[in-house]
Scaffold this active site. Structure first.
Site, PDB file in Angstrom:
ATOM      1  N   GLY A   1      -8.578  -2.051   1.999  1.00  0.00           N
ATOM      2  CA  GLY A   1      -8.339  -1.082   0.940  1.00  0.00           C
ATOM      3  C   GLY A   1      -7.327  -0.021   1.354  1.00  0.00           C
ATOM      4  O   GLY A   1      -6.391  -0.286   2.119  1.00  0.00           O
ATOM      5  N   SER A   2      -7.527   1.194   0.892  1.00  0.00           N
ATOM      6  CA  SER A   2      -6.494   2.228   0.991  1.00  0.00           C
ATOM      7  C   SER A   2      -6.200   2.733   2.398  1.00  0.00           C
ATOM      8  O   SER A   2      -5.152   3.349   2.613  1.00  0.00           O
ATOM      9  CB  SER A   2      -6.856   3.415   0.094  1.00  0.00           C
ATOM     10  OG  SER A   2      -6.793   3.037  -1.262  1.00  0.00           O
ATOM     11  N   VAL A   3      -7.103   2.508   3.366  1.00  0.00           N
ATOM     12  CA  VAL A   3      -6.745   2.916   4.733  1.00  0.00           C
ATOM     13  C   VAL A   3      -5.545   2.110   5.222  1.00  0.00           C
ATOM     14  O   VAL A   3      -4.783   2.563   6.091  1.00  0.00           O
ATOM     15  CB  VAL A   3      -7.927   2.758   5.734  1.00  0.00           C
ATOM     16  CG1 VAL A   3      -9.018   3.773   5.465  1.00  0.00           C
ATOM     17  CG2 VAL A   3      -8.473   1.341   5.741  1.00  0.00           C
ATOM     18  N   PHE A   4      -5.352   0.936   4.623  1.00  0.00           N
ATOM     19  CA  PHE A   4      -4.209   0.099   5.003  1.00  0.00           C
ATOM     20  C   PHE A   4      -2.889   0.714   4.566  1.00  0.00           C
ATOM     21  O   PHE A   4      -1.823   0.346   5.069  1.00  0.00           O
ATOM     22  CB  PHE A   4      -4.369  -1.297   4.395  1.00  0.00           C
ATOM     23  CG  PHE A   4      -3.328  -2.290   4.855  1.00  0.00           C
ATOM     24  CD1 PHE A   4      -3.407  -2.879   6.099  1.00  0.00           C
ATOM     25  CD2 PHE A   4      -2.253  -2.614   4.034  1.00  0.00           C
ATOM     26  CE1 PHE A   4      -2.447  -3.784   6.527  1.00  0.00           C
ATOM     27  CE2 PHE A   4      -1.283  -3.523   4.452  1.00  0.00           C
ATOM     28  CZ  PHE A   4      -1.381  -4.109   5.711  1.00  0.00           C
ATOM     29  N   LYS A   5      -2.945   1.659   3.640  1.00  0.00           N
ATOM     30  CA  LYS A   5      -1.722   2.297   3.154  1.00  0.00           C
ATOM     31  C   LYS A   5      -0.995   3.053   4.270  1.00  0.00           C
ATOM     32  O   LYS A   5       0.201   3.335   4.151  1.00  0.00           O
ATOM     33  CB  LYS A   5      -2.042   3.225   1.992  1.00  0.00           C
ATOM     34  CG  LYS A   5      -2.464   2.459   0.730  1.00  0.00           C
ATOM     35  CD  LYS A   5      -2.956   3.383  -0.377  1.00  0.00           C
ATOM     36  CE  LYS A   5      -3.361   2.581  -1.605  1.00  0.00           C
ATOM     37  NZ  LYS A   5      -3.967   3.414  -2.663  1.00  0.00           N
TER      38      LYS A   5
END
Length: 581
Positions: A312-316
């Site tokens: 999810g968004s931690v991958f951003k």
């Protein structure tokens, strides 16, 4: 006729002479052979003869301990006894069977059968507590042998259970660090040799020969018991409050990859590893069925390394770093979010359905705006996206020193189209392990070095001498220091002003990123909420990750996972003497 008779006698004498000569030669050869065996090979055959009349009993070596970074013992040994009988020496079989069945709380018929079995030595029971073993020894019954042994003992029961692992009845490592470093910890067994006669009866007055065991080396690991204990308390609290399926916390030094804590709640009791947390009646390894084994394997699994998930968004953090590295975007670039993005024939919405409006690079990260990241991923392109995934260690295992590390589940590069690239840009449609995500985050904030997460620091022998110091691979310039510095500053703003504000602690500099990833299949209402935080921002010395799997009720990472890391940091930052910017 006389001439004929003379020839016969002559031939007969020659025949006798040849036979005699042959016999003498054979005797001479036998004497030479016997002399050779008795003189030149005497030691060898004496040893062989001795072996035929020696009974061997194994002495287990003490397994090396596992100690934390402070020298606190996490895995030790407890003295136990192995009780055996030697059939040829037993004089009162019924008395022996009765005594052993009573002292060991075993069925008389089963013990009697073993006592009556004709064998060189028959084991009755192992892992018997020393007090009981000493009591059996005091009976002084012929044919009963009590040998001291070792059983693995874990002073803190459930602490770091899915990291440490446990041993089997033979003291061999089964899972975790116990299995990974089994050859280091196990040592070399010794033995007791007893002289016996041809019937296997020990010879009176003969001395036992002992080959002393060599203890295994002690393993010092990077876990800090104080940090591990507190992280485990926080995980258990979150598990209960959110009625979650499981909660995991990892604490690591982002500069060198040393893991200070790794929690996977619910943990299990290392001293009773066959007792299911959710099914306590299963409590012995002697009656485990195939179905039970599946449940046990699931209980022993370390989610941080054995399982994959959509980050999810931690991958951003990765997508933003790759975009900066490739110059696909700059800090001054502006992007307009209307609440969704059209990719091919798909409408991919933003978390804020009304849109974020016009925003720069920094605020796009702070707002975790999906349409902005989709655009950045498109600009980076498939080739560069995969190039940087490889550079930041997302396409292969981390090399962490625990068995069973899972591999990335990723699209083949040639199969990545517009939609796949778009969803990958904000952390969906592929799966990695939590430890892999944390290592990538560490690379983003540590100046761009790809480190190897690990536990083992060194081994020492019983005399306190260092046997081995472990070294781990580190790759420089996976990212430039410039990109790393920019990202650290932006991630600080995420905590101070953006979605990670629930991790903010006054007086400390903290950066981080939240995530709320919906589990497959979509639409089931099941999520993994997570947060990655680090401190201090200028010189990160600790990075931590919290994952809450299938929370009930509120499931946003910034709302439920970020506060866990805040509470963790409130306690461990002063402990680690981390202050300032």
């Amino acid at each position: 006729m006389k001439g004929l008779s003379f020839d016969v006698r002559t031939r007969h004498r020659k025949k006798l002479f040849l036979i005699g000569t042959s016999v003498i030669l054979i005797l001479i050869l036998l004497l030479v052979r016997m002399g050779y065996l008795m003189i030149a090979e005497s030691d060898y055959y004496l040893a062989r003869a001795k072996e035929l009349h020696e009974r061997e009993r194994k002495i287990k070596a003490a397994r090396g301990r596992i100690l934390d970074t402070n020298g606190v013992v996490l895995a030790a040994n407890k003295t136990v006894c192995t009780i055996s009988v030697i059939h040829s020496q037993i004089k009162e079989p019924q008395k022996v069977a009765k005594m052993l069945s009573e002292e060991l709380n075993l069925e008389y018929e089963a013990v009697e059968k073993k006592v009556g079995k004709i064998s060189s030595i028959e084991k009755i029971a192992s892992n018997v507590d020393k007090e009981t073993g000493d009591k059996i020894r005091e009976y002084n019954l012929a044919g009963v042998k009590v040998d001291e042994d070792y059983k693995r003992y874990y002073p803190y029961d459930t602490l770091a259970s899915k990291v440490l692992g446990f041993t089997g009845s033979d003291n061999q490592g089964i899972v975790g660090l116990e299995a990974k470093y089994d050859s280091v910890l196990m040592g070399d067994n010794g033995k007791i040799l007893t002289l016996t006669d041809a019937w296997g009866v020990e010879i009176d007055g003969s001395e036992e020969n002992r080959l002393e065991p060599v203890a295994g080396s002690d393993l010092y690991i990077s876990i800090d018991i104080n940090i591990q204990m507190y992280a485990q308390q926080l995980a258990e609290k979150a598990l209960k409050e959110k009625e979650a399926d499981r909660v995991s916390i990892i604490v690591m030094n982002p500069q060198n990859g040393e893991i200070l804590a790794m929690v996977n709640t619910p943990e299990y009791n290392l001293n009773e590893p066959y007792k299911l947390v959710e099914n306590p009646e299963l409590s012995t390894d002697d009656s485990v069925t195939t179905a039970d084994m599946d449940q046990l394997n699931n209980m022993w699994r370390n989610f941080c390394i054995n399982d994959t998930y959509e980050p999810g968004s931690v991958f951003k953090m990765f997508t933003a770093s790759a975009a900066l590295e490739t110059k696909a975007v700059s800090l001054d670039d502006r992007f307009n979010c209307c609440g969704y993005a059209m990719v091919a024939d798909r409408r991919i919405r933003c978390a804020k359905t009304t849109g974020h409006g016009t925003q720069d690079f920094t605020h796009s990260v702070m707002n975790s705006c999906n349409p902005a990241f989709i655009e950045w991923g498109r600009r980076v392109g498939v080739d560069n996206f995969y190039l940087y995934m490889n550079k930041l260690g997302l396409l292969k295992k981390t090399g962490i020193d625990l068995p069973g590390e899972a591999v990335t589940i990723m699209h083949k590069k040639e199969n990545v189209g517009e939609v796949e690239l778009a969803t990958m840009s904000f952390g969906q449609s592929f799966q990695i392990t939590p430890i892999m995500m944390l290592r990538t985050a560490a690379t983003v904030v540590n100046g761009g070095r790809l480190i190897t997460p690990h536990f083992a620091v060194k081994t020492m022998n019983a005399d306190g001498q260092t046997v081995q110091e472990y070294a781990y691979e580190s790759k420089e310039q996976a990212l430039t220091e410039e990109t790393s510095n920019i990202m650290k500053g932006i991630l600080r703003q995420v905590v101070e002003e953006g979605g990670g504000k629930n991790a903010y602690i006054e007086g400390f500099s903290i950066g981080g990123k939240t995530a709320t990833s919906e589990k497959l299949p979509r639409g089931t209402g099941k999520y993994i909420s997570s947060f990655i935080g680090f401190s201090s921002v200028s010189n990160p010395k600790v990075i931590a990750m919290c994952l809450i799997d299938e929370p009930v009720g509120v499931y946003y990472g910034g709302t439920i996972a970020a506060p866990v890391i805040r509470q963790l940091f409130e306690n461990i930052l002063p402990y680690l003497e981390i202050t300032g910017e």
